[in-house]
Design an enzyme around this catalytic site. Structure first.
Site, PDB file in Angstrom:
ATOM      1  N   CYS A  51       0.829  -1.216   0.000  1.00 27.69           N
ATOM      2  CA  CYS A  51       0.000   0.000   0.000  1.00 27.69           C
ATOM      3  C   CYS A  51       0.858   1.259   0.000  1.00 27.69           C
ATOM      4  CB  CYS A  51      -0.927  -0.037   1.221  1.00 27.69           C
ATOM      5  SG  CYS A  51      -1.595   1.558   1.712  1.00 27.69           S
ATOM      6  N   CYS A 397     -16.855  11.262 -16.126  1.00 26.97           N
ATOM      7  CA  CYS A 397     -16.852  12.341 -17.127  1.00 26.97           C
ATOM      8  C   CYS A 397     -16.724  11.768 -18.538  1.00 26.97           C
ATOM      9  CB  CYS A 397     -15.701  13.320 -16.862  1.00 26.97           C
ATOM     10  SG  CYS A 397     -15.694  14.031 -15.198  1.00 26.97           S
TER      11      CYS A 397
END
Length: 489
Positions: A51, A397
């Protein structure tokens, strides 16, 4: 020789980080409960080795553990690898994102950690979790030790702890224990040394002391609300150290000096420039706020003003009460900063506007707005307008693009403008509250100063029905319900 020095410095850095990591308890399924039972307060980081956010947090976490390792009451910091030794524990506590931080009292969860993610902030937050909200100072020697700190402190001196002032102080401390550092004393020798029996004072951190303002400020109010206002107005002083964790404390209008701010490694160099900002700030008390910020920690803000690099001297940036942006274009000096502030207060400066270049052609059905032509394309176009604020990388978008294009083509002969703007490459006017992408607003042509947030569906028919209903004058091709009008032959 140069390589030898570099090798020594690298070795020292690695040794420092490794040393700090020894202060972090390494826990797993086999020792989690038994270890936590031994400690009253423990902050546990549940992480995954791959991570990225965890990798960035780990060195700060280790430094925080080193800072608090000798604290009394004691505080421990621990970590659990959810991919290996701690799979069962991570499952037990429903860890589904990394890093996840939780505060434990012995082996029971007390609360989720919601504090800062840098070393000093983590240490400060955790210190507020143990013991009483305000530390009792029991002697003159105890007072000297308590004030030997790098933190700003709010200190109460009381002849009786059941007095009204003491109650106000303790109540405020309990509500703000995670944000501020508190202490109090009712010791007779301490009170005698102060020459005053009942008072509350704010004592600024030693490294922020300067000749332009007092380091100790006395509270003169009577209520908890008065105390809250007093602390808010005085905590950071004339020129506060604005960090990622304290940035919300600094309100517009605000002038910030960005440079190599580092009170751990270079306090003298940091205050060299801060003192010059202070020299100007003292002349504008009550008119505008001032701060210093690390250029590395706030590179994203510098980018908003077109700065990719900051040299040795500070870069001065400002926001006015309307959140418009301004930049000092001249090289920093006391005189240039003073001139900049005076012109800003007199509205003599042109705001800085981040904008893409004007489009070479704007003949497509969907009109392109940039910051430089926003008024022309959106505000003063004489039409009802639907404007989309988008980000090039945004998946939603991209999904909307063909629908938006088709909408613009369908309404090409109507008194309606369909507009889009890249909100990552252009400054968005403050009246448009863009917090995610895509964000759409409807602007009726006769009230462009009151944009209406569009929260309807994202399919073609949804848009057509909305515009047909809301249009200032009925559309030529659609009735008010959005149904196509019949064309007479």
């Amino acid at each position: 020789m140069r390589h030898s020095v570099a090798a020594v410095l690298l070795f020292a850095f690695i040794a420092t980080v490794a040393g700090a990591e020894h202060d972090v308890l390494d826990l797993g399924d086999d020792n989690f409960v038994s270890t936590l039972k031994q400690h009253e307060t423990t902050l546990v980081m549940f992480y995954a080795p791959w991570c990225g956010h965890c990798k960035r947090l780990k060195p700060e976490y280790a430094k925080a553990a080193e800072i608090v390792k000798d604290d009394d009451p004691p505080i421990k910091l621990a970590k659990v690898d959810c991919t290996e030794a701690g799979k069962e524990i991570c499952g037990k506590y429903s860890v589904n994102g990394y890093p996840t931080l939780k505060i434990f009292r012995h082996d029971e969860v007390s609360q989720d950690y919601s504090g800062p993610r840098e070393a000093i902030g983590i240490a400060k937050y955790m210190r507020a979790q143990v013991g009483p909200a305000s530390k009792q100072v029991r002697s003159i020697d105890d007072l000297a030790k308590f004030l030997d700190t790098k933190d700003t402190t709010i200190l109460g001196y009381f002849s009786e702890m059941d007095s009204n002032l003491a109650k106000i102080f303790l109540k405020f401390a309990d509500k703000n224990r995670e944000k501020y550092r508190f202490g109090h004393s009712e010791d007779k020798d301490v009170l005698k040394q102060q020459g005053e029996t009942d008072k509350i004072v704010l004592i600024r951190a030693p490294h922020l002391s300067n000749k332009f303002e007092s380091s100790t400020i006395k509270f003169e109010g009577d209520t908890e609300s008065d105390l809250s206002t007093f602390v808010t107005e005085n905590f950071h002083g004339l020129v506060g150290h604005r960090t990622q964790d304290t940035s919300r404390d600094f309100q517009n209008p605000l002038i910030t000096a960005y440079y190599a701010v580092d009170y751990l490694k270079n306090p003298k160099g940091t205050n060299y420039w801060r003192n010059r900002v202070l020299k100007v700030a003292k002349e504008f008390v009550g008119q505008i706020n001032f701060a210093i910020s690390s250029k590395d920690d706030f590179q994203h803000e510098l980018n908003e003003y077109g700065y990719d690099f900051v040299g040795d001297k500070p870069v001065i940036l400002a926001r006015d009460a309307k959140n418009l942006k301004y930049a000092l274009k001249d090289e920093f000096s006391v005189d240039s900063l003073k001139d900049f502030v005076e012109k800003l207060l007199d509205n003599e400066l042109e705001p800085y506007i981040k904008s893409e270049p004007l489009p070479e052609s704007n003949d497509a059905p969907v009109k392109v707005a940039v910051a430089k032509n926003f008024d022309e394309v959106v505000i003063n176009n004489g039409k009802d307008t639907l404007v989309e604020f988008y980000a090039p990388w945004c998946g939603h978008c991209k999904k909307l693009t063909p629908i938006y294009d088709e909408l613009a083509e369908k309404l090409q002969d109507e008194d309606v403008a369909i507009v889009k703007m890249d909100a990552t490459a252009n400054d968005v006017p403050p009246e448009f509250n863009v917090r995610g992408f895509p964000t759409l607003f409807w602007l009726p042509k006769d009230s462009k100063n009151k944009p209406v947030s569009y929260n309807g569906g994202r399919e073609l028919d949804d848009f057509v029905k909305y515009i047909a209903k809301e249009a200032s004058t009925e559309l030529k091709g659609f009735d008010r319900s959005g149904k196509p009008k019949k064309t007479e032959l």
